[in-house]
Design an enzyme around this catalytic site. Sequence first.
Site, PDB file in Angstrom:
ATOM      1  N   CYS A   1     -23.946 -26.059 -18.617  1.00 54.52           N
ATOM      2  CA  CYS A   1     -23.678 -25.480 -17.298  1.00 54.52           C
ATOM      3  C   CYS A   1     -24.663 -26.034 -16.258  1.00 54.52           C
ATOM      4  CB  CYS A   1     -23.728 -23.953 -17.389  1.00 54.52           C
ATOM      5  SG  CYS A   1     -22.859 -23.127 -16.034  1.00 54.52           S
TER       6      CYS A   1
ATOM      7  N   HIS B   1     -20.140 -22.288 -22.216  1.00 53.44           N
ATOM      8  CA  HIS B   1     -21.091 -21.408 -22.888  1.00 53.44           C
ATOM      9  C   HIS B   1     -20.467 -20.858 -24.173  1.00 53.44           C
ATOM     10  CE1 HIS B   1     -24.016 -21.102 -19.612  1.00 53.44           C
ATOM     11  NE2 HIS B   1     -23.015 -20.980 -18.768  1.00 53.44           N
TER      12      HIS B   1
END
Length: 481
Positions: A331, A428
């Site tokens: 991310c 994630h």
Amino acid sequence: MSRAIMIQGTGSNVGKSMLVAGLCRAARRRGLSVAPFKPQNMSNNAAVTSDGGEIGRAQALQALACGLAPHTDMNPVLLKPETDVGAQVVVQGKRLTTAKASDYAKLKPQLLGSVLESFDRLKAKHDLIIVEGAGSPAEVNLRKGDIANMGFAEAAAVPVILTGDIDRGGVIAQIIGTQAVMDPADVERVCGFIINKFRGDPRLFDDGYALIEERTRWRGFGVAPWFPEAWKLPAEDALDVRAPDRAEGLHIVCLCLSRMANFDDLDPLAQEPGVRLTMLQRGLPIPGDADLVIIPGSKSTRGDLAFVREQGWDIDLMAHHRRGGRILGICGGYQMLGDSVDDPHGIEGPPGKDPGLGLLRIDTLMTADKSLTEVQATHAASGTGFHGYEIHIGRSDGLDRARPFAIVEGQPEGAISADGRVMGSYLHGMFRDDAFRAAWLAGFGVEATQAYDAGVEDALDALADHLETHLDVASILAASR
């Protein structure tokens, strides 16, 4: 009729989240339909919910303890710090605004309506709601307009149990002192106290326990010893990411960023016996024996890029790469690995464009739209499928996107460098998938042996057993109304 009980604490990190999770599992095992609720949470560790929003990761764990899918009503106000003085305000799963701490107090009166709306919806669906406070009711300077502790308890007519942390010392003063500064009407709302995180023989605290009961006139619900399996549950705080001390194994180093987000990505790796995980704190160099360096998510990509450079980690990363080491950015960490990060509208801070670490040929543009979705992906290198989620702003593109990290709905996701040793992905939660984690570690010659989700379930059961043994759980649940 649905009932509720609220667990408040004498301070932050006294174990409220863990107690609520254990009580939720204990109530569920009694055949009750139970749900967790936290009116206001402050955390950059968020979970994507079944209704397309986000809540604190602790409430997602508590939902699991209840046998429920996470829902935005379980944490209607989530504050995600972006700077030392400001945070993104997420209401019922969606970003409302970014506010400085000094301005947030003006928002709270309108947020109480959303909090009570979510609470009432949960009460309509379940037998019991176990509520978690935030911070401490001793912060009486924040009592006016409060929605996190006694302000909520008063508005929703919920009884309160106060928790003190004996491990940090001074627990007698924590509880008696909290009562001393509280408004008398708030004191009346407290029906008892719990002593948490005791180490050693609890009988040694008998006199102190009796003194608290005598001085406060509150009932004691018991002394909970330190729960040794806490490290097996997803961490709410980065400092809680723990692994057994290991002298050998694949050495994975995670950079603890100043605005690190969704660091529970590391929990499944920490539990593998063949992995040695280091959560690298500020001021320390990246160890020369690191096999893999992970740059985790961040709530402020450009801010944490500056932080990485302040620590000298940018230089260490280059040396690590030259030695043949591998790097994974997740991310915000993925965005940092590129050539540039451009935030022309100041979405995460002051407008501007910064050079990235230059290890991936991508450029990132910050945009106002936020991706919040659960995904089913396929790891491009191994062909292994896995479940993950996206929770980010910004779009990344460039030459290294021609070598994707994964495939999602037939489209390339993430990027890999030409030498294959630098990887980035927006996804994630990938390491929670046992098959993917096994495939990933096999690429380093390490055998994965753990069943992560099953281990979390076992730890929740052990936590419930722990509380049943040491606390008067029946009376705690009976105190709800």
